[in-house]
Design a protein around this motif. Structure first.
Motif, PDB file in Angstrom:
ATOM      1  N   ALA A 105      41.483   2.686  19.623  1.00  0.00           N
ATOM      2  CA  ALA A 105      41.513   3.998  20.259  1.00  0.00           C
ATOM      3  C   ALA A 105      42.806   4.674  19.820  1.00  0.00           C
ATOM      4  O   ALA A 105      43.846   4.028  19.750  1.00  0.00           O
ATOM      5  CB  ALA A 105      41.475   3.845  21.762  1.00  0.00           C
ATOM      6  N   GLU A 107      44.061   8.205  20.753  1.00  0.00           N
ATOM      7  CA  GLU A 107      44.085   9.551  21.303  1.00  0.00           C
ATOM      8  C   GLU A 107      45.315  10.297  20.816  1.00  0.00           C
ATOM      9  O   GLU A 107      46.440   9.806  20.930  1.00  0.00           O
ATOM     10  CB  GLU A 107      44.098   9.447  22.832  1.00  0.00           C
ATOM     11  N   LEU A 108      45.080  11.491  20.270  1.00  0.00           N
ATOM     12  CA  LEU A 108      46.171  12.367  19.825  1.00  0.00           C
ATOM     13  C   LEU A 108      47.156  11.685  18.886  1.00  0.00           C
ATOM     14  O   LEU A 108      48.361  11.889  18.973  1.00  0.00           O
ATOM     15  CB  LEU A 108      46.932  12.920  21.030  1.00  0.00           C
ATOM     16  N   MET A 109      46.627  10.837  17.999  1.00  0.00           N
ATOM     17  CA  MET A 109      47.516  10.109  17.107  1.00  0.00           C
ATOM     18  C   MET A 109      47.291  10.544  15.664  1.00  0.00           C
ATOM     19  O   MET A 109      46.156  10.649  15.223  1.00  0.00           O
ATOM     20  CB  MET A 109      47.195   8.623  17.203  1.00  0.00           C
ATOM     21  N   TYR A 155      41.362  10.317  14.185  1.00  0.00           N
ATOM     22  CA  TYR A 155      39.931  10.471  14.436  1.00  0.00           C
ATOM     23  C   TYR A 155      39.256  11.372  13.399  1.00  0.00           C
ATOM     24  O   TYR A 155      38.052  11.343  13.259  1.00  0.00           O
ATOM     25  CB  TYR A 155      39.699  11.075  15.825  1.00  0.00           C
TER      26      TYR A 155
ATOM     27  N   GLN B 218      47.099   0.839  24.453  1.00  0.00           N
ATOM     28  CA  GLN B 218      46.215   1.999  24.287  1.00  0.00           C
ATOM     29  C   GLN B 218      45.299   1.851  23.074  1.00  0.00           C
ATOM     30  O   GLN B 218      44.208   2.388  23.057  1.00  0.00           O
ATOM     31  CB  GLN B 218      47.041   3.280  24.136  1.00  0.00           C
ATOM     32  N   LEU B 219      45.779   1.119  22.049  1.00  0.00           N
ATOM     33  CA  LEU B 219      44.952   0.944  20.856  1.00  0.00           C
ATOM     34  C   LEU B 219      43.755   0.056  21.145  1.00  0.00           C
ATOM     35  O   LEU B 219      42.774   0.056  20.416  1.00  0.00           O
ATOM     36  CB  LEU B 219      45.762   0.284  19.733  1.00  0.00           C
ATOM     37  N   GLY B 220      43.848  -0.747  22.173  1.00  0.00           N
ATOM     38  CA  GLY B 220      42.793  -1.706  22.480  1.00  0.00           C
ATOM     39  C   GLY B 220      43.408  -3.077  22.669  1.00  0.00           C
ATOM     40  O   GLY B 220      44.453  -3.373  22.097  1.00  0.00           O
ATOM     41  N   LYS B 272      50.857  17.261  23.148  1.00  0.00           N
ATOM     42  CA  LYS B 272      50.072  16.828  21.986  1.00  0.00           C
ATOM     43  C   LYS B 272      50.339  15.376  21.622  1.00  0.00           C
ATOM     44  O   LYS B 272      50.426  15.019  20.450  1.00  0.00           O
ATOM     45  CB  LYS B 272      50.359  17.717  20.774  1.00  0.00           C
ATOM     46  N   THR B 273      50.503  14.548  22.606  1.00  0.00           N
ATOM     47  CA  THR B 273      50.649  13.120  22.331  1.00  0.00           C
ATOM     48  C   THR B 273      50.126  12.344  23.528  1.00  0.00           C
ATOM     49  O   THR B 273      49.944  12.909  24.611  1.00  0.00           O
ATOM     50  CB  THR B 273      52.118  12.738  22.059  1.00  0.00           C
ATOM     51  N   ALA B 274      49.865  11.057  23.320  1.00  0.00           N
ATOM     52  CA  ALA B 274      49.459  10.205  24.436  1.00  0.00           C
ATOM     53  C   ALA B 274      50.439   9.056  24.580  1.00  0.00           C
ATOM     54  O   ALA B 274      50.172   8.075  25.242  1.00  0.00           O
ATOM     55  CB  ALA B 274      48.038   9.680  24.209  1.00  0.00           C
TER      56      ALA B 274
END
Lengths: 383, 333
Positions: A105, A107-109, A155, B218-220, B272-274
């Motif tokens: 996953a 997100e926003l990367m 993504y 977060q990547l898994g 704009k980031t997580a």
């Protein structure tokens, strides 16, 4: 290149939720070489790889990393191996990196940020990358030709580019051992070649030990130094690609008819039922193949001949035709084969001859064409 | 750059909202009055009482609890890998409400009126129980979406049981429960504020220190384990921290909806980031700003009558959540 990296398993048992799927797994791979697991779907390739990467608990046996390869004077030729169980997660992270089929996953990367996550074992408490770390990130992206997507969203890129980014991520983790689960799945021709070429390059230039699994047997044969065949309850056979791909062992492993796969060329064939032939095809040198496939699709049983044993279209003919008349290679076709072919033509309704020219060794086929014409069975091929 | 702008803007908004909350209300105060109270020149009178003992503790509570809600929401969303996870969604608030109702009825039956501390303790226990149940399910169910469904169901069951209890409880004092369950920052006292401040600061600092493994998580799970994260320990830590935060909020202010879900999305959109390293302080600030804003409206919109804070947060933040979901879907397809 000095080879100091390596991983092996000793009597490893793997499986899901305490249920052993494969046992007695003994694999070994050294830096600079590629070990490929092959086997049908569900045979346990991924289960082994997931156990090596600790996504699944080992159900017995050991996984060991090479510590000293015995080449140093003081080691006196003795190798030292260290069990993964004795190592902390952080230690293992510096030894083993992976790219699995499951996408992370992100997100926003951006892709560069994704690659940077590979530096995790090396950065400080808050995970902020230093200047050197970013240099290594960019270097890894450069090696994997992934620079052009650096600032794009992870993504937003294609499967092929994503795989390159994931390899760059694994690379900047500076691993000794790299585990890749089906790295070429979902990729088109160009990206398959690109990724496999990169894998070989990483193994050779960086001295990384690579363990991978592949479905494309022809590619496995070309890219691997060592192949292990997984058949559902054990590693049934191991060896160099030359050993594994001789005879019809691989066809048996996958449970397909020996005629449906040529382990040397990697070509796959659909098999037709062996009914009484209705059409005779005079082919040779590959020109007959489109006709074979067409008849196969239309479900018309046919005979093929007269083909030399080493002919390019022999495999296709064996798989598709009900009967094949063959002759010894590099020698003029003998009378017996010609007689057999004539008999078959007598039984057939039509004869198709895609062959245009006939060499001196191939006089018999010319005679066959004449024979068919005289019988009024030769179908005119549209020129 | 974008991130710096966000933090500066949030800090400015925070300052403005604090001033507005001090100034506005049924008793309006002049800037000079506020200044005198804050600097300790005036220590008595109506103005002092209202500002020092009513408005300021309330502002502090909204600040800390709002931040706590948003950080708790971020933790839960990261834990479940699901954008609609939040303390309200997972049935934590409903669990707290049930235990509060039970204790209230039990003690009322014995003729004892519970002090606010008793309510808080009950809410705390209830939150942790609901969370514990969700955790238990999460050990068996790996799929995050199923877990959310479980949480929602737990919430409904708890609410149903609470309603049943309330229906058959004869004491009119049960009205207290109703007030509490609406969610409100009113009636905050300095003693409470001190306790919650310590609790929230400590929990948030620990959360911030976990931002590195959380980023990998977060990547898994698989990738996190591969880079050396102790996934099991991290999961436990994350769930404990988020439970503590949301229990703290529910205990002091009752169930407050939507801040936990919406603020992390808003902050992600702005920065704009997580990345947890930025999102944890960002969510804290954002949560504080949003909650102060909503509490101000709850107080002033229909003054002197107060509206429940959840009505305000729902009106402002539910559309945000919907828009986020739609945008996300568009971006992915």
């Amino acid at each position: 290149m000095e080879i100091k990296n390596g991983l092996k398993t000793e009597q490893l048992s793997v499986g899901y939720e305490k249920k052993v799927l494969l046992s007695g797994v003994e694999l070994e791979v050294r830096g600079g070489s590629v070990l490929t697991l092959i086997g049908p779907n569900g045979s346990g390739k991924s289960t082994i790889l997931k156990t090596l990467t600790r996504q699944l608990e080992s159900l017995g046996g050991r996984i060991l990393f090479l510590e000293k390869d015995g080449s140093a004077q003081t080691d006196a030729g003795k190798e030292t191996w260290r069990s993964m169980e004795e190592m902390t997660g952080a230690e293992i992270a510096k030894k083993l990196a992976m790219v699995m089929t499951q996408r992370p996953a992100a997100e926003l990367m951006t892709c560069r940020e994704m690659v940077a996550t590979g530096r995790y074992p090396y950065v400080g408490m808050l995970g902020i990358l230093g200047k050197e770390d970013w240099q290594k990130v960019d270097e890894a992206m450069h090696i994997m030709n992934a620079e052009e997507v650096a600032d794009q969203s992870f993504y937003a890129i294609s499967d092929g580019q994503r795989q390159r980014v994931m390899l760059a991520r694994a690379l900047c983790q500076e691993p000794k051992v790299l585990v890749l689960d089906e790295p070429t799945s979902y990729l088109d021709l160009r990206h398959k070649l690109d990724i496999l070429e990169s894998i070989r390059r990483l193994a050779k230039e960086k001295g990384i030990a690579v363990i991978t699994s592949l479905h494309e047997l022809d590619l496995a044969m070309k890219v691997s130094d060592w192949i292990a065949c997984v058949d559902g309850d054990r590693v049934a056979r191991q060896g160099t690609p030359e050993e594994i791909f001789s005879g019809d062992y691989v066809q048996k492993l996958y449970g397909v008819d020996p005629e449906c796969f040529n382990p040397m060329t990697g070509a796959l064939y659909l098999k037709a039922g062996k009914a009484q032939p209705k059409i005779f095809v005079i082919g040779g040198g590959g020109v007959g193949i489109p006709t074979y496939y067409k008849l196969l699709r239309e479900g018309i049983p046919f005979a093929a001949g007269i083909l030399f044993e080493n002919d390019l279209e022999m495999d296709a003919a064996r798989a598709c035709a009900s009967q094949v008349v063959s002759a010894e290679a590099f020698t003029p076709i003998d009378a017996k084969a010609l007689e057999r072919a004539r008999k078959l033509i007598d039984e057939c309704e039509t004869v198709i001859c895609p062959l245009k020219t006939f060499g001196p060794l191939n006089e018999a086929n010319k005679a066959l064409k004449e024979y068919a014409k005289n019988c009024g069975k030769l179908e005119n091929v549209v020129e | 750059m974008r991130r710096i702008i966000f933090f500066v803007a949030a800090a400015v908004a925070l300052a403005v909202l604090i001033l507005w909350n001090m100034w506005s209300g049924s008793h309006s105060m002049t800037g000079r009055e506020i200044w005198q109270v804050l600097t300790g020149q005036v220590t008595e009178g109506a103005g002092y009482q209202i500002l020092w003992n009513v408005r300021l503790p309330r502002i502090c509570a909204a600040f800390f609890l709002g931040g706590a809600l948003a950080v708790s929401g971020f933790l839960l969303q990261t834990f479940f890998g699901n954008p609609i996870a939040g303390p309200y969604v997972l049935g934590i608030s409903s669990g707290a409400k049930l235990v509060v109702a039970l204790t209230m009825i039990f003690f009322l039956g014995k003729g004892i009126h519970l002090k606010s501390y008793g309510l808080m303790a009950a809410a705390f226990v209830g939150s942790l129980m609901a969370m514990g149940f969700v955790l238990l399910v999460s050990l068996r169910v790996q799929k995050a979406s199923l877990l959310i469904v479980c949480g929602i169901m737990i919430g409904y069951v708890c609410s149903a049981v609470t309603d049943l209890l309330v229906t058959f409880a004869d004491d009119s004092n049960i009205v207290n429960l109703h007030n509490w369950s609406m969610g409100s920052f009113s009636g905050m006292q300095w003693a409470n504020v001190g306790f919650m401040a310590w609790m929230v600061i400590l929990t948030c600092v620990i959360t911030f220190l976990l931002s590195k493994p959380m980023g990998a998580y977060q990547l898994g799970e698989a990738y996190a384990r591969n880079v050396g994260v102790n996934v099991k320990a991290l999961r436990i830590a994350m769930i404990l921290l988020s439970s503590l935060l949301s229990a703290c909020v529910t205990a002091f202010a009752g169930p407050i909806s939507f801040v936990g879900i919406a603020v992390p999305h808003l902050v992600k959109l702005c920065t704009k980031t997580a990345k947890p390293l930025i999102l944890i302080p960002g969510c804290f600030l954002g949560g504080a700003v949003v909650t102060l804003f909503c509490d101000g409206i709850a107080r002033c919109a229909f003054a002197p009558t107060e509206v429940s804070i959840s009505s305000v947060t729902a009106v402002f933040l539910a559309p945000v959540v919907i828009v986020m979901m739609l945008r996300k879907k568009e971006a992915k397809s």
